[in-house]
Design an enzyme around this catalytic site. Structure first.
Site, PDB file in Angstrom:
ATOM      1  CE  LYS A 207      38.363  51.400  38.584  1.00  0.00           C
ATOM      2  NZ  LYS A 207      36.917  51.584  38.450  1.00  0.00           N
ATOM      3  CG  ASN A 208      36.952  55.213  39.398  1.00  0.00           C
ATOM      4  OD1 ASN A 208      36.915  54.304  38.567  1.00  0.00           O
ATOM      5  ND2 ASN A 208      36.622  55.036  40.673  1.00  0.00           N
TER       6      ASN A 208
ATOM      7  CB  CYS B 133      27.524  45.791  39.689  1.00  0.00           C
ATOM      8  SG  CYS B 133      27.593  47.127  40.839  1.00  0.00           S
TER       9      CYS B 133
ATOM     10  NE  ARG C 240      27.814  51.244  41.177  1.00  0.00           N
ATOM     11  CZ  ARG C 240      29.040  51.026  40.713  1.00  0.00           C
ATOM     12  NH1 ARG C 240      29.456  49.811  40.494  1.00  0.00           N
ATOM     13  NH2 ARG C 240      29.836  52.030  40.450  1.00  0.00           N
TER      14      ARG C 240
ATOM     15  CG  ASP D 169      35.756  53.619  45.126  1.00  0.00           C
ATOM     16  OD1 ASP D 169      34.756  52.887  45.270  1.00  0.00           O
ATOM     17  OD2 ASP D 169      35.909  54.375  44.148  1.00  0.00           O
TER      18      ASP D 169
ATOM     19  NE  ARG E 276      35.854  45.923  36.257  1.00  0.00           N
ATOM     20  CZ  ARG E 276      34.586  46.206  36.473  1.00  0.00           C
ATOM     21  NH1 ARG E 276      33.827  45.361  37.119  1.00  0.00           N
ATOM     22  NH2 ARG E 276      34.074  47.335  36.042  1.00  0.00           N
TER      23      ARG E 276
END
Ligand code: EPU
Length: 416
Positions: free
Chosen positions: A22-23, A115, A120, A303, A395
């Site tokens: 994803k990233n 968030c 951030r 993460d 997500r």
């Protein structure tokens, strides 16, 4: 809204294929704004954040088609405005700002809000773009940027921000002259972005080190590119093997990018052997808590912090986890406590004392990796665990319940 229902206590056994990252995919998709021609991407995971990005690209005037992991993109009729409703749902959307400035000389992009895992800000992104000649003002919560052709610059990042490094590499790819980024982030996803841009004709060197050099070019051409596999998804499933005292083999696992995670899991007592094609994780006897701090790559990834905490909850002894990247990334702690975990929070550190068993309960996911941590805990817990608000999970994890179900987990999706 969906929830996952898990009956825990089954050792997982079998093979899982790791999906595309994803990233890595998100910045690569947004970088295609820079490209004059058709981009074909493969190994793009089918996730909510990817769908949001494709929607944003369409609003910005790109043609975007997704078909079973393949994406076809053509930015033929660019428009400079990224609306709040999309940027609000996904911080990474702000990465369209630099590419729009580079292509159109103007952009209006909603300022991403805070968030769940912290404030951030994007100050380092904007500071770097300003050094390249962009001028910004804030109007009604939108960042409005203008520039003539961006100019190469010598930029020192105060912190090796992942998104900031990606953003400035993208903008510099079409700038006039050379840009040097010092104290750049070194995450593997940044390397993947740079490789993609180079395949489109960019001239980037040093990616993967803390000094990245970008020689701007006049234009970029289309290319075909395969997105790297997801190191965090892979790490999450390695932990699943440990949590359930099972044996899992991962196919397409980016082993090198997982060095720090594999080292910690081995220190805890797991056996992890193999290579990128097939990597096997097994457990033979009790695991032990360890101390760790999250750090920019090649340090232990933030993460994976929540997931390894879940593993420590069912391991022997005690260990301290220190969060070194985000100021508010321990929201899973109170939910783990509902399952019977013993964790004491003190500022940016959490002391985990392992227990013999967790007990199933209803828990609430607060962000993507916290959701993964709660699913892992549910796999190990005795009885039934309901993980609510799993839209966070959708997500970033492709078909998690299907993949876990295929290796023996008793897990199902239900509507609340
Ligand atoms: N920061 C600033 N100013 C900036 C940019 C960052 O102060 O201009 C601070 C942030 O507030 C944060 C720290 O620097 O405290 C790290 O932020 P960074 O920019 O490195 O992270 P990011 O680009 O916003 C990406 C991943 C995150 C991952 C972090 C750290 C994507 C789309 N997101 O975020 O992934 O946690 O790097 O590795 O690549 C996730 O996948 O669950 C996730 C949150």
């Amino acid at each position: 809204m969906d929830k996952l229902v898990i009956e825990g206590g089954v050792p997982l056994k079998g093979e899982i294929r790791v999906s595309g990252s994803k990233n890595a995919a998100l910045p690569i998709l947004l970088a295609s704004i820079l490209v004059d021609g058709e981009v074909r991407l493969t190994n793009v995971p089918n996730l909510r954040d990817i769908a949001t990005t494709l929607k944003l690209l369409e609003l910005l005037g790109c043609r975007a088609e997704y078909n079973d992991g393949d994406v076809l993109l053509h930015s033929c009729d660019l428009k400079p405005e990224a609306p709040y409703d999309l940027v609000r749902t996904m911080r990474a959307s702000v990465l369209c700002l630099g590419p729009l400035l580079a292509r159109l000389g103007r952009a209006r992009v909603a300022m991403p809000g805070g968030c769940a895992i912290g404030a951030r800000p994007v100050d380092l992104h904007l500071k770097g773009l300003e050094q390249m000649g962009a001028v910004f003002e804030l109007e009604s919560g939108d960042i409005i940027g203008n520039c003539d052709r961006l100019k190469g610059a010598h930029i020192h990042l105060d912190f090796p921000t992942v998104g900031g490094t990606e953003h400035l590499i993208m903008a510099a790819a079409l700038a006039e002259g050379e840009t040097v980024l010092e104290n750049a982030a070194r995450e593997p996803e940044i390397q993947d972005l740079a490789e993609f841009l180079n395949a489109c004709g960019a001239r980037i060197t040093g990616h993967g080190t803390s000094i990245v050099r970008i020689q701007g070019v006049e234009s970029l051409h289309g290319c075909s590119y395969a997105v790297m596999p997801d190191r965090i998804e892979a790490g999450t499933y390695l932990v699943a093997a440990g949590m359930t005292k099972g044996e899992l083999t991962l196919r397409d696992c980016p082993v090198d990018a997982l060095d720090s995670v594999i080292a910690k899991l081995r220190e805890m007592g797991m056996f992890i052997e193999g290579d990128r094609d097939l990597l096997t994780a097994t457990v033979d006897g009790p695991l032990h808590c360890v101390d760790l701090s999250t750090r920019p790559y090649p340090g232990f990834p933030t993460d994976m912090q929540a997931q390894i905490m879940a593993l420590m909850c069912v391991s022997r002894g005690a260990g301290v986890i220190t969060e070194g990247i985000f100021e508010n990334r321990f929201m899973h702690v109170q939910e783990l406590a509902r399952l019977g975990a013993h964790i004491t929070l003190s500022g940016q550190s959490a002391m985990v004392r392992g227990v013999d068993t967790l007990k199933g309960a209803t828990v609430m996911a607060s962000d993507l990796r916290a959701s993964a941590c709660l699913v892992l805990a549910g796999l190990a817990a005795a009885g039934r665990t309901d993980v609510r608000r799993i839209y966070h999970l959708d997500r970033g994890y492709e078909q998690m319940e299907v993949k876990l179900g295929a290796v023996g987990a008793r897990i199902r999706r239900e509507q609340e």
